[in-house]
Design a protein around this motif. Structure first.
Motif, PDB file in Angstrom:
ATOM      1  N   GLY A 182       0.828  -1.197   0.000  1.00  0.00           N
ATOM      2  CA  GLY A 182       0.000   0.000   0.000  1.00  0.00           C
ATOM      3  C   GLY A 182       0.863   1.247   0.000  1.00  0.00           C
ATOM      4  O   GLY A 182       2.089   1.167  -0.138  1.00  0.00           O
ATOM      5  N   PRO A 183       0.250   2.412   0.158  1.00  0.00           N
ATOM      6  CA  PRO A 183       1.026   3.653   0.257  1.00  0.00           C
ATOM      7  C   PRO A 183       1.816   3.687   1.550  1.00  0.00           C
ATOM      8  O   PRO A 183       1.493   2.982   2.508  1.00  0.00           O
ATOM      9  N   CYS A 202      -6.393   8.098   1.751  1.00  0.00           N
ATOM     10  CA  CYS A 202      -7.332   7.686   2.797  1.00  0.00           C
ATOM     11  C   CYS A 202      -8.275   6.589   2.333  1.00  0.00           C
ATOM     12  O   CYS A 202      -9.054   6.067   3.129  1.00  0.00           O
ATOM     13  N   GLY A 203      -8.214   6.231   1.060  1.00  0.00           N
ATOM     14  CA  GLY A 203      -9.048   5.157   0.558  1.00  0.00           C
ATOM     15  C   GLY A 203      -8.379   3.801   0.618  1.00  0.00           C
ATOM     16  O   GLY A 203      -8.925   2.817   0.112  1.00  0.00           O
ATOM     17  N   ALA A 204      -7.207   3.713   1.231  1.00  0.00           N
ATOM     18  CA  ALA A 204      -6.475   2.454   1.304  1.00  0.00           C
ATOM     19  C   ALA A 204      -5.790   2.319   2.654  1.00  0.00           C
ATOM     20  O   ALA A 204      -5.536   3.302   3.336  1.00  0.00           O
ATOM     21  N   ARG A 205      -5.511   1.080   3.036  1.00  0.00           N
ATOM     22  CA  ARG A 205      -4.682   0.861   4.216  1.00  0.00           C
ATOM     23  C   ARG A 205      -3.222   1.082   3.824  1.00  0.00           C
ATOM     24  O   ARG A 205      -2.785   0.611   2.771  1.00  0.00           O
ATOM     25  N   PRO A 206      -2.434   1.780   4.657  1.00  0.00           N
ATOM     26  CA  PRO A 206      -0.995   1.929   4.363  1.00  0.00           C
ATOM     27  C   PRO A 206      -0.322   0.562   4.281  1.00  0.00           C
ATOM     28  O   PRO A 206      -0.769  -0.408   4.913  1.00  0.00           O
ATOM     29  N   GLY A 207       0.765   0.484   3.524  1.00  0.00           N
ATOM     30  CA  GLY A 207       1.424  -0.794   3.325  1.00  0.00           C
ATOM     31  C   GLY A 207       2.778  -0.902   3.997  1.00  0.00           C
ATOM     32  O   GLY A 207       3.478   0.093   4.193  1.00  0.00           O
ATOM     33  N   VAL A 208       3.149  -2.134   4.346  1.00  0.00           N
ATOM     34  CA  VAL A 208       4.491  -2.399   4.846  1.00  0.00           C
ATOM     35  C   VAL A 208       5.492  -2.234   3.706  1.00  0.00           C
ATOM     36  O   VAL A 208       6.619  -1.776   3.902  1.00  0.00           O
ATOM     37  N   THR A 209       5.060  -2.580   2.506  1.00  0.00           N
ATOM     38  CA  THR A 209       5.865  -2.338   1.309  1.00  0.00           C
ATOM     39  C   THR A 209       4.964  -1.718   0.254  1.00  0.00           C
ATOM     40  O   THR A 209       3.750  -1.640   0.414  1.00  0.00           O
ATOM     41  N   LEU A 211       5.225   0.567  -3.950  1.00  0.00           N
ATOM     42  CA  LEU A 211       6.035   0.970  -5.094  1.00  0.00           C
ATOM     43  C   LEU A 211       7.279   1.734  -4.673  1.00  0.00           C
ATOM     44  O   LEU A 211       8.340   1.596  -5.270  1.00  0.00           O
ATOM     45  N   TRP A 212       7.154   2.560  -3.613  1.00  0.00           N
ATOM     46  CA  TRP A 212       8.309   3.312  -3.141  1.00  0.00           C
ATOM     47  C   TRP A 212       9.419   2.378  -2.676  1.00  0.00           C
ATOM     48  O   TRP A 212      10.593   2.611  -2.923  1.00  0.00           O
ATOM     49  N   GLU A 224       8.622  12.388  -5.664  1.00  0.00           N
ATOM     50  CA  GLU A 224       8.585  11.109  -6.373  1.00  0.00           C
ATOM     51  C   GLU A 224       7.871  10.047  -5.545  1.00  0.00           C
ATOM     52  O   GLU A 224       7.127   9.214  -6.083  1.00  0.00           O
ATOM     53  N   ARG A 225       8.079  10.070  -4.242  1.00  0.00           N
ATOM     54  CA  ARG A 225       7.400   9.105  -3.385  1.00  0.00           C
ATOM     55  C   ARG A 225       5.893   9.322  -3.405  1.00  0.00           C
ATOM     56  O   ARG A 225       5.106   8.368  -3.428  1.00  0.00           O
ATOM     57  N   VAL A 226       5.478  10.582  -3.408  1.00  0.00           N
ATOM     58  CA  VAL A 226       4.055  10.900  -3.485  1.00  0.00           C
ATOM     59  C   VAL A 226       3.466  10.373  -4.790  1.00  0.00           C
ATOM     60  O   VAL A 226       2.394   9.759  -4.817  1.00  0.00           O
ATOM     61  N   GLN A 227       4.175  10.605  -5.882  1.00  0.00           N
ATOM     62  CA  GLN A 227       3.695  10.159  -7.182  1.00  0.00           C
ATOM     63  C   GLN A 227       3.626   8.635  -7.271  1.00  0.00           C
ATOM     64  O   GLN A 227       2.724   8.080  -7.896  1.00  0.00           O
ATOM     65  N   LEU A 228       4.577   7.950  -6.649  1.00  0.00           N
ATOM     66  CA  LEU A 228       4.556   6.491  -6.646  1.00  0.00           C
ATOM     67  C   LEU A 228       3.353   5.963  -5.877  1.00  0.00           C
ATOM     68  O   LEU A 228       2.702   4.999  -6.303  1.00  0.00           O
ATOM     69  N   ASP A 229       3.040   6.583  -4.744  1.00  0.00           N
ATOM     70  CA  ASP A 229       1.851   6.189  -3.992  1.00  0.00           C
ATOM     71  C   ASP A 229       0.593   6.414  -4.823  1.00  0.00           C
ATOM     72  O   ASP A 229      -0.313   5.579  -4.862  1.00  0.00           O
ATOM     73  N   SER A 230       0.541   7.564  -5.489  1.00  0.00           N
ATOM     74  CA  SER A 230      -0.617   7.879  -6.315  1.00  0.00           C
ATOM     75  C   SER A 230      -0.774   6.876  -7.450  1.00  0.00           C
ATOM     76  O   SER A 230      -1.876   6.403  -7.743  1.00  0.00           O
ATOM     77  N   GLU A 231       0.341   6.537  -8.095  1.00  0.00           N
ATOM     78  CA  GLU A 231       0.293   5.573  -9.195  1.00  0.00           C
ATOM     79  C   GLU A 231      -0.222   4.226  -8.716  1.00  0.00           C
ATOM     80  O   GLU A 231      -1.046   3.581  -9.386  1.00  0.00           O
ATOM     81  N   TYR A 232       0.259   3.782  -7.554  1.00  0.00           N
ATOM     82  CA  TYR A 232      -0.196   2.501  -7.007  1.00  0.00           C
ATOM     83  C   TYR A 232      -1.700   2.510  -6.773  1.00  0.00           C
ATOM     84  O   TYR A 232      -2.410   1.566  -7.146  1.00  0.00           O
ATOM     85  N   LEU A 233      -2.196   3.574  -6.155  1.00  0.00           N
ATOM     86  CA  LEU A 233      -3.608   3.629  -5.792  1.00  0.00           C
ATOM     87  C   LEU A 233      -4.517   3.744  -7.012  1.00  0.00           C
ATOM     88  O   LEU A 233      -5.598   3.157  -7.051  1.00  0.00           O
TER      89      LEU A 233
END
Length: 259
Positions: A182-183, A202-209, A211-212, A224-233
């Motif tokens: 997740g993010p 806020c629409g997902a549970r945060p992840g232990v791992t 894309l970042w 870049e980390r923000v964009q990676l989270d966005s891409e994943y979601l």
């Protein structure tokens, strides 16, 4: 109108595809560059997103997979968990587990668990260090990380480089606070920098791992980390979660990329 207009007077967009949809999203979202009261920000975010969070991204399938993986990992890694806990107690004294409040699914806060890697008076040490080192203060403001963090112990440095400090988050998964993938779990102050993408987060549970974790880790900039989270979601799929999990171990072994 975006909720952020009520705070800053203009619509802003931007570290969170999934069933959560954000209206009026621009092709190149921007990070928030103003700071607002954290409680007011989160309250406004949740009010604007009312009804959007009926269930986390991935639903029951993702949750069942999380439980299966986390339970199996806890059983398999229990000797290592005990070894790290005993080593921390003997080497540094004080508590073994560090709890830090993070924002989870639906904007709810939770205690994110980690093995303690810092001195017990870390907040005071950090505050003094940033006062004495303007360059470090600027680095902290931009990335929320330090290349040389005076709070981290020698054992803590090893745990961080190998990501072993994050193993207690398996219990966060079992409790339903987090997901395997997740993010990144963030604090409220960081979420303010996500702009409209905070709705996605806020629409997902945060992840232990996530894309970042497999895309450069601490070498990536905050944006870049923000964009990676966005891409994943935005592009979530169960198959992608499996792919990220498979690619996590090789990424963790790249010690030079760790935080």
């Amino acid at each position: 109108m975006s909720v952020f207009s009520s705070f800053g007077g203009s619509t802003v967009e931007q570290t969170g595809g999934g069933p959560v949809v954000v209206s009026e999203r621009r092709s190149e979202p921007r990070l928030l560059d103003r700071k607002f009261g954290s409680k007011a920000f989160l309250l406004g975010l949740l009010q604007s997103g009312s009804g959007k969070y009926s269930k986390p991204i991935g639903g029951h399938l993702k949750r069942a997979f999380d439980l299966l993986v986390a339970l199996a990992a806890v059983v398999a890694l229990s000797p290592l968990l005990c070894l790290i806990a005993v080593s921390l107690r003997l080497a540094t004294g004080g508590p073994v587990i560090y709890r830090h409040r993070r924002v989870g699914y639906g904007g709810r806060s939770f205690d994110c668990l980690k093995f303690r890697t810092m001195v017990t008076d870390g907040d005071a040490v950090l505050e003094q260090y940033l006062k004495d080192n303007p360059l470090a203060a600027e680095e902290w403001r931009r990335t929320r990380k330090l290349t040389r963090d005076p709070r981290v112990t020698e054992l803590g440095y090893f745990l961080r480089k190998t990501s072993l400090d994050e193993l207690p988050q398996l219990f966060n998964i079992l409790r339903g606070d987090m997901s395997c993938v997740g993010p990144r779990p963030v604090v409220v102050e960081e979420l303010e920098r996500y702009g409209e993408l905070a709705h996605d987060y806020c629409g997902a549970r945060p992840g232990v791992t996530g894309l970042w974790q497999i895309s450069g880790r601490s070498l990536a900039s905050y944006e870049e980390r923000v964009q990676l989270d966005s891409e994943y979601l935005r592009k979530w799929s169960f198959a992608r979660d499996i792919s990220i999990l498979v690619r996590t171990l090789p990424a963790v072994l790249k010690i030079e990329q760790a935080a």
